[in-house]
Design a protein around this motif. Structure first.
Motif, PDB file in Angstrom:
ATOM      1  N   LEU A 385       0.825  -1.208   0.000  1.00 22.62           N
ATOM      2  CA  LEU A 385       0.000   0.000   0.000  1.00 22.62           C
ATOM      3  C   LEU A 385       0.858   1.256   0.000  1.00 22.62           C
ATOM      4  N   VAL A 386       1.831   1.307   0.883  1.00 23.60           N
ATOM      5  CA  VAL A 386       2.695   2.488   0.963  1.00 23.60           C
ATOM      6  C   VAL A 386       3.495   2.657  -0.324  1.00 23.60           C
ATOM      7  N   ASP A 387       4.018   1.560  -0.859  1.00 25.22           N
ATOM      8  CA  ASP A 387       4.810   1.616  -2.089  1.00 25.22           C
ATOM      9  C   ASP A 387       3.997   2.190  -3.240  1.00 25.22           C
ATOM     10  N   TYR A 388       2.732   1.796  -3.353  1.00 24.82           N
ATOM     11  CA  TYR A 388       1.892   2.296  -4.450  1.00 24.82           C
ATOM     12  C   TYR A 388       1.752   3.808  -4.386  1.00 24.82           C
ATOM     13  N   PHE A 389       1.412   4.341  -3.238  1.00 24.42           N
ATOM     14  CA  PHE A 389       1.175   5.779  -3.122  1.00 24.42           C
ATOM     15  C   PHE A 389       2.470   6.584  -3.237  1.00 24.42           C
ATOM     16  N   ILE A 390       3.561   6.048  -2.705  1.00 23.77           N
ATOM     17  CA  ILE A 390       4.830   6.779  -2.782  1.00 23.77           C
ATOM     18  C   ILE A 390       5.334   6.843  -4.223  1.00 23.77           C
ATOM     19  N   ASN A 391       5.312   5.713  -4.928  1.00 21.42           N
ATOM     20  CA  ASN A 391       5.873   5.669  -6.280  1.00 21.42           C
ATOM     21  C   ASN A 391       4.953   6.257  -7.339  1.00 21.42           C
ATOM     22  N   ASN A 392       3.656   6.086  -7.179  1.00 18.98           N
ATOM     23  CA  ASN A 392       2.729   6.513  -8.219  1.00 18.98           C
ATOM     24  C   ASN A 392       2.161   7.907  -8.016  1.00 18.98           C
ATOM     25  N   ILE A 393       2.225   8.414  -6.802  1.00 19.14           N
ATOM     26  CA  ILE A 393       1.691   9.755  -6.532  1.00 19.14           C
ATOM     27  C   ILE A 393       2.804  10.698  -6.086  1.00 19.14           C
ATOM     28  N   ALA A 394       3.431  10.392  -4.941  1.00 19.70           N
ATOM     29  CA  ALA A 394       4.407  11.322  -4.344  1.00 19.70           C
ATOM     30  C   ALA A 394       5.617  11.535  -5.247  1.00 19.70           C
ATOM     31  N   LEU A 395       6.184  10.465  -5.783  1.00 11.82           N
ATOM     32  CA  LEU A 395       7.404  10.579  -6.583  1.00 11.82           C
ATOM     33  C   LEU A 395       7.146  11.300  -7.904  1.00 11.82           C
ATOM     34  N   ILE A 396       6.048  10.972  -8.572  1.00 10.32           N
ATOM     35  CA  ILE A 396       5.722  11.639  -9.835  1.00 10.32           C
ATOM     36  C   ILE A 396       5.447  13.121  -9.595  1.00 10.32           C
ATOM     37  N   PHE A 397       4.754  13.443  -8.508  1.00 15.11           N
ATOM     38  CA  PHE A 397       4.503  14.846  -8.143  1.00 15.11           C
ATOM     39  C   PHE A 397       5.813  15.577  -7.902  1.00 15.11           C
ATOM     40  N   SER A 398       6.727  14.932  -7.188  1.00 11.39           N
ATOM     41  CA  SER A 398       8.022  15.538  -6.894  1.00 11.39           C
ATOM     42  C   SER A 398       8.806  15.834  -8.170  1.00 11.39           C
ATOM     43  N   CYS A 399       8.849  14.857  -9.088  1.00 13.70           N
ATOM     44  CA  CYS A 399       9.551  15.059 -10.364  1.00 13.70           C
ATOM     45  C   CYS A 399       8.937  16.204 -11.158  1.00 13.70           C
ATOM     46  N   LEU A 400       7.612  16.269 -11.166  1.00 10.30           N
ATOM     47  CA  LEU A 400       6.922  17.312 -11.924  1.00 10.30           C
ATOM     48  C   LEU A 400       7.238  18.700 -11.381  1.00 10.30           C
ATOM     49  N   ILE A 442       4.544  14.919 -20.014  1.00  7.56           N
ATOM     50  CA  ILE A 442       4.445  13.478 -19.762  1.00  7.56           C
ATOM     51  C   ILE A 442       4.196  13.202 -18.275  1.00  7.56           C
ATOM     52  N   LEU A 443       4.950  13.874 -17.412  1.00  4.78           N
ATOM     53  CA  LEU A 443       4.764  13.677 -15.969  1.00  4.78           C
ATOM     54  C   LEU A 443       3.362  14.086 -15.523  1.00  4.78           C
ATOM     55  N   LEU A 444       2.859  15.174 -16.087  1.00  4.60           N
ATOM     56  CA  LEU A 444       1.509  15.626 -15.738  1.00  4.60           C
ATOM     57  C   LEU A 444       0.467  14.601 -16.172  1.00  4.60           C
ATOM     58  N   ILE A 445       0.638  14.056 -17.373  1.00  6.07           N
ATOM     59  CA  ILE A 445      -0.298  13.031 -17.863  1.00  6.07           C
ATOM     60  C   ILE A 445      -0.277  11.805 -16.951  1.00  6.07           C
ATOM     61  N   ILE A 446       0.931  11.361 -16.593  1.00  7.48           N
ATOM     62  CA  ILE A 446       1.050  10.182 -15.720  1.00  7.48           C
ATOM     63  C   ILE A 446       0.427  10.467 -14.356  1.00  7.48           C
ATOM     64  N   LEU A 447       0.717  11.640 -13.784  1.00  6.43           N
ATOM     65  CA  LEU A 447       0.188  11.969 -12.459  1.00  6.43           C
ATOM     66  C   LEU A 447      -1.334  12.074 -12.468  1.00  6.43           C
ATOM     67  N   VAL A 448      -1.890  12.776 -13.469  1.00  4.71           N
ATOM     68  CA  VAL A 448      -3.351  12.925 -13.547  1.00  4.71           C
ATOM     69  C   VAL A 448      -4.017  11.569 -13.722  1.00  4.71           C
ATOM     70  N   ARG A 449      -3.427  10.756 -14.585  1.00  2.72           N
ATOM     71  CA  ARG A 449      -3.989   9.412 -14.800  1.00  2.72           C
ATOM     72  C   ARG A 449      -3.957   8.587 -13.521  1.00  2.72           C
ATOM     73  N   ASN A 450      -2.836   8.652 -12.800  1.00  6.84           N
ATOM     74  CA  ASN A 450      -2.733   7.902 -11.546  1.00  6.84           C
ATOM     75  C   ASN A 450      -3.722   8.422 -10.506  1.00  6.84           C
ATOM     76  N   LEU A 451      -3.871   9.750 -10.439  1.00  5.83           N
ATOM     77  CA  LEU A 451      -4.807  10.337  -9.474  1.00  5.83           C
ATOM     78  C   LEU A 451      -6.241   9.934  -9.781  1.00  5.83           C
ATOM     79  N   ILE A 452      -6.615  10.009 -11.050  1.00  9.71           N
ATOM     80  CA  ILE A 452      -7.982   9.652 -11.433  1.00  9.71           C
ATOM     81  C   ILE A 452      -8.252   8.177 -11.119  1.00  9.71           C
ATOM     82  N   ASN A 453      -7.332   7.312 -11.508  1.00 10.02           N
ATOM     83  CA  ASN A 453      -7.503   5.875 -11.244  1.00 10.02           C
ATOM     84  C   ASN A 453      -7.607   5.586  -9.757  1.00 10.02           C
ATOM     85  N   THR A 454      -6.767   6.269  -8.967  1.00 11.18           N
ATOM     86  CA  THR A 454      -6.766   6.005  -7.520  1.00 11.18           C
ATOM     87  C   THR A 454      -8.014   6.560  -6.854  1.00 11.18           C
ATOM     88  N   PHE A 455      -8.437   7.746  -7.275  1.00  8.00           N
ATOM     89  CA  PHE A 455      -9.652   8.333  -6.706  1.00  8.00           C
ATOM     90  C   PHE A 455     -10.887   7.527  -7.067  1.00  8.00           C
TER      91      PHE A 455
END
Length: 500
Positions: A385-400, A442-455
Motif C-alpha cells: 500500500l505504501v509503495d503504491y502511493f509513494i511511487n505513483n503519486i508522491a514521486l511523480i509529483f516531486s519530479c513534476l 508526460i509527468l503531468l499526464i502520468i500523475l493525472v492518470r494515476n490520481l484519477i484511477n486512484t480516486f
C-alpha cells in the motif's frame, strides 16, 4: 572541513548506476516490456531515455555539482534567487527517500532469506503457498493489524541494514564508493553468467520471442508511451534526492554530460539483460510444464519469490543457478538502498552540521526500528500500500514540481550552459525542449492518470480507511512536515547567493 568527494569518476558512475539499478530492473522491466508491445516497446523506451532520462539526469547532476548540497540545501539556494521558499521540496524528496528506504529493506531481507533457501530449495513444490503462507505467514491481517514480529524476516533485514550502515558510516570514498566498486561488477558478472547458462535451455528461445516479438500496433497506444516514460522515471532514482546528493560530491572538474549519459545507458542496458535472463527462465519453465508462457509470466514480488523459485527447480544445476540469481537480487537491492539512505544522511548533515558517523548511526538505527513494521505477518500488505502511493503519486509529483522549477524558473538554457562548460561535448537545444515541454507534459499526464484511477477505483482490495490514512494521509503528512520545516528554518538567505 571541505565536502567529501568521490575518489574517481569510475567510483561516482558505479555509485550512480548502483542507485539506478535496483530490484525493479529485474522484476519490473521485463514484464512492462512484454505487456506493452514486446520488441516494439523499445522504441518508446529508448525515446523516453533520450528525451526524459538523460536530460533529467544532466539537470540533477548539474544542480548537485553547482550547489554542492543535498536536496534541501539546493532548493534553499534556488529559492533565494527566485525570492521563494523552496526548501520544502528538498525535504519532501528526502522524506520520499526515507520512506522507500524503510520498506525497501524488507524486500532485500526476503532476498537474503531466499538466497539461503536456494541452496536446498526448501520452498518445495508449491512456491506460492510457501512464500505467502509459510514464509510471510500472511493470514487474516491488514495494514492496521500487522500481527507478530517474524524473526526469520527481521534478522535478514538487520543484515541488510548492517551492510548499508557500514557503507554510509565510513563515508563517500571508503564506504559507498568502495562498496559499489565491488557490488556493481559482481552483479554484472553474475547476470552475464546466468544468461550464458539459461539462454540455451529448451524453451528459452520461445520465452525471448515473447519478450522481443514486436507488436508495432502498440505504438499507437498512449498507455504504452506512458509506461515507457513511467519506467524511465521509476528506475533512474531521480526526483527523490539521491542523484542530487551523489552529484554534490563530484570534483569541480567533472564531465556532467558524459556522466549522465553513461549512467542512464548502463541502467537501461542492464534492464535489457535482466529481461533476457528472466524470459529465458520463464520460457524454459513453460516448456518443462507444457503450458503457454502466458501462464507463467508475472511481475514484482510474485516473479521474484514465487515464479522464479519454481522455475529454478526445473533448471540444470539449480543449486548453483538459484543462489546466483538471489545473490543478484541482494546486490541490486543493497546498492540502491545505500544510495537511498545516503540521500537522507547528506540532507541532515548539511542542515545540522553533525558528524557523518553520528547521523549515520541515528538514521540507520531509527530506520531499522521502524522497518520492523514490515517484518510482521501483515508487513507485505503495509509495504504494498505504501509503495503504491509513494511511487505513483508522491514521486511523480516531486519530479513534476522539480522540473517545472528548474526548467522554467531557473531556465533550462542556464542549466545546459553550465553542464556544457564542464563537459567534453555539448548538448543542444533538444535538452531545453525536453525539460521545458516534454518531461512536464508526460509527468503531468502520468500523475493525472494515476490520481484519477486512484480516486475512482482505489488500489487493490484495501479499505477506504487504509488508503486514506496510509496512502493519502502519509503523503499529506510528508508535505505538511516539509512545509513546517521550511517555515521554521532561519532566513534562507544565510547561504551564499552564488547564481548559476
Amino acid at each position: 572541513m571541505g565536502r567529501e568527494q568521490w575518489n574517481s569518476r569510475t567510483g561516482f558512475i558505479l555509485a550512480a548506476v548502483g542507485s539506478a539499478i535496483g530490484l525493479g530492473n529485474i522484476w519490473r522491466f521485463p514484464y512492462i516490456t512484454y505487456e506493452n508491445g514486446g520488441g516494439a516497446f523499445f522504441i518508446p523506451y529508448l525515446f523516453a531515455m533520450a528525451s526524459a532520462g538523460i536530460p533529467f539526469m544532466i539537470m540533477e547532476f548539474t544542480m548537485g555539482h553547482k550547489w554542492r548540497r543535498a536536496a534541501p540545501g539546493i532548493f534553499t539556494k534556488l529559492g533565494v534567487d527566485l525570492k521563494l521558499r523552496l526548501q520544502w521540496l528538498g525535504w519532501f524528496q528526502v522524506m520520499i527517500a526515507a520512506v522507500i528506504g524503510i520498506y525497501y529493506v524488507a524486500i532485500i531481507g526476503w532476498s537474503i532469506s531466499y538466497l539461503g533457501l536456494s541452496f536446498t530449495q526448501n520452498w518445495g513444490d508449491n512456491t506460492n503457498d510457501f512464500f505467502f503462507t509459510q514464509y510471510l505467514q500472511l493470514g487474516a491481517y491488514s495494514p492496521f493489524n500487522l500481527g507478530d514480529l517474524l524473526l526469520h524476516i527481521a534478522i535478514p533485514m538487520f543484515i541488510a541494514w548492517s551492510i548499508t550502515f557500514f557503507a554510509v558510516y565510513t563515508g563517500i570514498k571508503e564506504g559507498i564508493e568502495r562498496a559499489n566498486k565491488i557490488l556493481m561488477p559482481l552483479l554484472l558478472i553474475i547476470v552475464l553468467f546466468l544468461i550464458s547458462q539459461t539462454v540455451f535451455l529448451p524453451g528459452a528461445q520461445k520465452g525471448l520471442n515473447y519478450l522481443f516479438q514486436p507488436d508495432f500496433s502498440q505504438l499507437l497506444n498512449v498507455k504504452v508511451w506512458s509506461a515507457a516514460y513511467g519506467q524511465i522515471f521509476f528506475t533512474l532514482s531521480v526526483g527523490f534526492a539521491i542523484m542530487l546528493a551523489y552529484s554534490s560530491y563530484l570534483p569541480k572538474k567533472s564531465d556532467i554530460n558524459n556522466n549522465a549519459i553513461i549512467t542512464v545507458s548502463i541502467n537501461c542496458g542492464f534492464s535489457i539483460l535482466a529481461g533476457i535472463l528472466v524470459f529465458s527462465v520463464l520460457g524454459h519453465m513453460a516448456e518443462e510444464q507444457a503450458q503457454p508462457i502466458t501462464n507463467v509470466v508475472s511481475s514484482g514480488v510474485g516473479l521474484a519469490f514465487v515464479t522464479i523459485p519454481e522455475a529454478i527447480s526445473h533448471l540444470p544445476i539449480p543449486y548453483i543457478l538459484g543462489p546466483l540469481f538471489f545473490t543478484s537480487l541482494v546486490v541490486a537491492g543493497l546498492s540502491s538502498h545505500i544510495s537511498i539512505i545516503e540521500a537522507v544522511i547528506s540532507a541532515i548533515i548539511d542542515k545540522l552540521n553533525y558528524p557523518r558517523k553520528k547521523v549515520a548511526t541515528l538514521v540507520c538505527g531509527l530506520g531499522f526500528i521502524i522497518s520492523m513494521l514490515f517484518a510482521t505477518n501483515g508487513g507485505i500488505l503495509l509495504l504494498d500500500l505504501v509503495d503504491y502511493f509513494i511511487n505513483n503519486i508522491a514521486l511523480i509529483f516531486s519530479c513534476l514540481v522539480e522540473v517545472i522549477i528548474l526548467a522554467w524558473f531557473i531556465k533550462a538554457s542556464i542549466i545546459r550552459h553550465y553542464a556544457n562548460q564542464l563537459s567534453d561535448f555539448n548538448t543542444g537545444k533538444w535538452m531545453e525542449l525536453c525539460l521545458r515541454y516534454m518531461s512536464p507534459v508526460i509527468l503531468l499526464i502520468i500523475l493525472v492518470r494515476n490520481l484519477i484511477n486512484t480516486f475512482t477505483q482505489g488500489y487493490g482490495d484495501y479499505t477506504f480507511m487504509d488508503q486514506l490514512l496510509l496512502g493519502w494521509g502519509l503523503i499529506t503528512f510528508m508535505l505538511l512536515l516539509s512545509i513546517i520545516i521550511n517555515i521554521c528554518s532561519k532566513n534562507n538567505r544565510h547561504d551564499d547567493k552564488e547564481n548559476l
